[in-house]
Design a protein around this motif. Structure first.
Motif, PDB file in Angstrom:
ATOM      1  N   GLY A 116     150.408   5.834  85.287  1.00  0.00           N
ATOM      2  CA  GLY A 116     149.527   5.954  86.442  1.00  0.00           C
ATOM      3  C   GLY A 116     149.131   7.368  86.770  1.00  0.00           C
ATOM      4  N   ASP A 117     149.130   7.698  88.069  1.00  0.00           N
ATOM      5  CA  ASP A 117     148.552   8.953  88.563  1.00  0.00           C
ATOM      6  C   ASP A 117     149.605   9.833  89.239  1.00  0.00           C
ATOM      7  N   GLY A 118     149.196  11.051  89.542  1.00  0.00           N
ATOM      8  CA  GLY A 118     150.036  11.942  90.336  1.00  0.00           C
ATOM      9  C   GLY A 118     151.392  12.152  89.707  1.00  0.00           C
ATOM     10  N   ILE A 119     152.448  11.891  90.492  1.00  0.00           N
ATOM     11  CA  ILE A 119     153.803  12.067  89.970  1.00  0.00           C
ATOM     12  C   ILE A 119     154.244  10.900  89.099  1.00  0.00           C
ATOM     13  N   GLY A 120     153.408   9.863  88.991  1.00  0.00           N
ATOM     14  CA  GLY A 120     153.783   8.698  88.205  1.00  0.00           C
ATOM     15  C   GLY A 120     154.241   9.034  86.796  1.00  0.00           C
TER      16      GLY A 120
ATOM     17  N   GLY B 144     150.336   2.005  78.474  1.00  0.00           N
ATOM     18  CA  GLY B 144     148.955   1.689  78.790  1.00  0.00           C
ATOM     19  C   GLY B 144     148.451   2.559  79.917  1.00  0.00           C
ATOM     20  N   GLU B 145     147.151   2.534  80.151  1.00  0.00           N
ATOM     21  CA  GLU B 145     146.532   3.347  81.195  1.00  0.00           C
ATOM     22  C   GLU B 145     146.214   2.500  82.415  1.00  0.00           C
ATOM     23  N   ILE B 146     146.314   3.119  83.581  1.00  0.00           N
ATOM     24  CA  ILE B 146     145.944   2.456  84.825  1.00  0.00           C
ATOM     25  C   ILE B 146     145.686   3.522  85.873  1.00  0.00           C
ATOM     26  N   GLY B 147     144.813   3.219  86.828  1.00  0.00           N
ATOM     27  CA  GLY B 147     144.692   4.081  87.993  1.00  0.00           C
ATOM     28  C   GLY B 147     143.439   4.912  88.084  1.00  0.00           C
ATOM     29  N   TRP B 148     143.565   6.030  88.772  1.00  0.00           N
ATOM     30  CA  TRP B 148     142.420   6.826  89.183  1.00  0.00           C
ATOM     31  C   TRP B 148     141.685   7.446  88.010  1.00  0.00           C
ATOM     32  N   GLY B 149     142.427   7.887  87.001  1.00  0.00           N
ATOM     33  CA  GLY B 149     141.775   8.462  85.830  1.00  0.00           C
ATOM     34  C   GLY B 149     140.878   7.456  85.133  1.00  0.00           C
ATOM     35  N   CYS B 150     141.312   6.204  85.075  1.00  0.00           N
ATOM     36  CA  CYS B 150     140.493   5.151  84.457  1.00  0.00           C
ATOM     37  C   CYS B 150     139.241   4.891  85.286  1.00  0.00           C
TER      38      CYS B 150
ATOM     39  N   ARG C  46     137.680   7.042  87.266  1.00  0.00           N
ATOM     40  CA  ARG C  46     136.769   8.177  87.151  1.00  0.00           C
ATOM     41  C   ARG C  46     136.066   8.188  85.800  1.00  0.00           C
ATOM     42  N   ARG C  47     136.725   7.637  84.792  1.00  0.00           N
ATOM     43  CA  ARG C  47     136.150   7.676  83.446  1.00  0.00           C
ATOM     44  C   ARG C  47     135.209   6.505  83.182  1.00  0.00           C
ATOM     45  N   GLU C  48     135.594   5.294  83.633  1.00  0.00           N
ATOM     46  CA  GLU C  48     134.814   4.119  83.264  1.00  0.00           C
ATOM     47  C   GLU C  48     134.546   3.144  84.394  1.00  0.00           C
ATOM     48  N   GLY C  49     134.946   3.506  85.620  1.00  0.00           N
ATOM     49  CA  GLY C  49     134.651   2.648  86.753  1.00  0.00           C
ATOM     50  C   GLY C  49     135.511   1.412  86.840  1.00  0.00           C
ATOM     51  N   GLU C  50     136.631   1.396  86.134  1.00  0.00           N
ATOM     52  CA  GLU C  50     137.589   0.295  86.173  1.00  0.00           C
ATOM     53  C   GLU C  50     138.993   0.875  86.257  1.00  0.00           C
ATOM     54  N   PRO C  51     139.736   0.601  87.333  1.00  0.00           N
ATOM     55  CA  PRO C  51     141.088   1.160  87.407  1.00  0.00           C
ATOM     56  C   PRO C  51     142.077   0.504  86.453  1.00  0.00           C
ATOM     57  N   ILE C  52     141.761  -0.714  85.980  1.00  0.00           N
ATOM     58  CA  ILE C  52     142.599  -1.375  84.984  1.00  0.00           C
ATOM     59  C   ILE C  52     141.719  -1.736  83.790  1.00  0.00           C
ATOM     60  N   PRO C  53     141.758  -0.957  82.714  1.00  0.00           N
ATOM     61  CA  PRO C  53     140.926  -1.265  81.539  1.00  0.00           C
ATOM     62  C   PRO C  53     141.345  -2.584  80.896  1.00  0.00           C
ATOM     63  N   SER C  54     140.443  -3.169  80.137  1.00  0.00           N
ATOM     64  CA  SER C  54     140.726  -4.447  79.490  1.00  0.00           C
ATOM     65  C   SER C  54     141.906  -4.354  78.530  1.00  0.00           C
ATOM     66  N   ALA C  55     142.060  -3.197  77.857  1.00  0.00           N
ATOM     67  CA  ALA C  55     143.184  -3.022  76.941  1.00  0.00           C
ATOM     68  C   ALA C  55     144.512  -3.078  77.683  1.00  0.00           C
ATOM     69  N   THR C  56     144.523  -2.588  78.918  1.00  0.00           N
ATOM     70  CA  THR C  56     145.749  -2.630  79.717  1.00  0.00           C
ATOM     71  C   THR C  56     146.066  -4.055  80.141  1.00  0.00           C
TER      72      THR C  56
ATOM     73  N   ILE D  56     150.084   4.984  91.781  1.00  0.00           N
ATOM     74  CA  ILE D  56     148.629   4.815  91.752  1.00  0.00           C
ATOM     75  C   ILE D  56     148.005   5.595  92.917  1.00  0.00           C
ATOM     76  N   THR D  57     146.938   6.312  92.606  1.00  0.00           N
ATOM     77  CA  THR D  57     146.158   6.996  93.641  1.00  0.00           C
ATOM     78  C   THR D  57     145.055   6.077  94.148  1.00  0.00           C
ATOM     79  N   SER D  58     144.848   6.060  95.453  1.00  0.00           N
ATOM     80  CA  SER D  58     143.719   5.328  96.038  1.00  0.00           C
ATOM     81  C   SER D  58     142.992   6.246  97.011  1.00  0.00           C
ATOM     82  N   LYS D  59     141.687   6.094  97.071  1.00  0.00           N
ATOM     83  CA  LYS D  59     140.874   6.880  98.006  1.00  0.00           C
ATOM     84  C   LYS D  59     139.887   5.957  98.705  1.00  0.00           C
ATOM     85  N   PRO D  60     139.371   6.373  99.871  1.00  0.00           N
ATOM     86  CA  PRO D  60     138.399   5.544 100.592  1.00  0.00           C
ATOM     87  C   PRO D  60     137.129   5.320  99.768  1.00  0.00           C
ATOM     88  N   PRO D  61     136.330   4.298 100.132  1.00  0.00           N
ATOM     89  CA  PRO D  61     135.162   3.923  99.315  1.00  0.00           C
ATOM     90  C   PRO D  61     134.201   5.064  99.027  1.00  0.00           C
TER      91      PRO D  61
END
Length: 361
Positions: free
Chosen positions: A9-13, A36-42, A44-54, A69-74
């Motif tokens: 995930g993100d941050g200290i994860g 696997g990948e999950i979270g804010w980086g996903c 920012r990169r592809e508009g999906e916090p949980i990619p299909s591969a994950t 996991i990092t979350s931010k307002p809309p």
């Protein structure tokens, strides 16, 4: 072979997950891990916090271990999308909620244990899918909702566009399964008391349904004392006499608040683990967030993630190994020489985790 999907995930994860994973080798379970990948980086990169591969990884694994996991307002979330995805109507949704819903993980299990002694040991079970967090939250009301609340003085003054309503969803099936989980956990853990924490004196209709179903499920377990209490009274008693509880069960929002209060009673979020269970597979995560303010500094407390690994061991059929992990963390906390700054020490994340591994022998 048991396979664990590991999502740092993100941050200290990533830091706390890297520090905690050697615990699996230290107790000798021989499980395989796949990352696997999950979270804010996903996002920012592809508009999906949980990619299909994950999703594919999670579906084929026996359990999932997640870091943070990092979350931010809309508004902020959309601003960080790639330029070609901005303005396309994409909305960031919590990956944790998505995982719970897709996998049917209706119960969040939070152990609250005195790691500094032996005065209290209880469990908070939070319902994950209903309650006030079910997602029925509206601003700018349609005719049906306005007919329900439009005569409230505040609504009259504000108008339907500036009035918001959140609905608390309670269903018989949802209540029955979370209460059965609570009583089953009490029996398995040797607890003699289950407490429903709610507010039936104010939330009269939904509260009465919850109490009816709680009493019905309690009747199936005459060996366990069943008690309904107002959630505010439970909160006060958790602070004043936490040793009086066995299993506390609550709807989504009340369970969220009580479980974080329990973490405070333990000594902080750096000691709080959790499991999401009840459907297909299971999801394990430390309770703390991604803590971007300390990410990359190497001072995050790994004990919550290590205890989460211990909880995962118990859930996947390795109770002796789980007990060893909890005992090693307890020894490290009580000794206090190699702990992170949040517990009053100066140790790094890696050194604090290594101390637990050393105590595991």
């Amino acid at each position: 072979m048991t396979t664990i999907a590991v999502l740092p995930g993100d941050g200290i994860g990533p830091e706390v997950v890297e520090a905690a994973l050697p615990i699996l080798d230290a107790v000798g379970v021989g499980w395989a891990v796949e990352f696997g990948e999950i979270g804010w980086g996903c996002w920012r990169r592809e508009g999906e916090p949980i990619p299909s591969a994950t999703w594919d990884l999670i579906e084929r694994a026996d359990a999932t271990l997640m870091g943070a996991i990092t979350s931010k307002p809309p508004r902020e979330a959309e601003a960080e999308l790639p330029a070609d995805l901005q303005g396309t109507g994409r909305r960031y949704a919590s990956p944790v909620i998505a995982l719970r819903r897709r996998l049917g993980l209706y119960a969040n299990i939070r152990p609250i244990t005195d790691l500094y002694g032996a005065d209290f040991d209880f469990v908070v079970i939070r319902e994950n899918t209903e309650g006030l967090y079910a997602g029925y939250d509206y601003r700018g009301l349609d005719d049906d909702l306005w007919n329900l609340v439009g005569d409230h003085p505040g609504a009259v003054e504000s108008g339907r566009d500036d009035t918001a309503v959140a609905l608390r969803l309670q269903t018989r099936s949802g209540l029955d399964r979370i209460f059965r989980c609570a009583f089953d956990r009490a029996a398995a853990g040797g607890f003699t008391r289950v407490t429903l924490a709610d507010k039936p004196n104010v939330l009269r209709a939904s509260g009465e349904l919850a109490r009816e179903r709680f009493d019905a499920i309690a009747a199936e377990h005459p060996e366990v004392e069943a008690h309904t209490a107002n959630v505010d009274a439970v909160a006060m008693q958790m602070v004043r006499s936490p040793e009086s509880f066995g299993v506390i069960v609550a709807e989504n929002m009340f369970g969220d608040i009580l479980s974080d209060l329990g973490a405070g009673v333990m000594g902080g979020l750096g000691l709080a683990s959790s499991a999401n269970v009840g459907g297909r597979g299971s999801l394990f995560e430390p309770v703390h967030g991604s803590a971007p303010d300390i990410a990359g500094r190497g001072v995050a407390n790994p004990f919550a993630t290590i205890l989460t690994v211990g909880q995962m061991l118990a859930e996947l059929g390795a109770p002796d190994e789980s007990a060893r992990v909890r005992a090693a963390v307890r020894e490290a906390v009580q000794h206090g020489a190699v702990v992170t700054p949040d517990l009053g020490g100066t140790a790094s994340t890696a050194d604090a985790a290594a101390e637990v591994v050393r105590r595991l022998g």
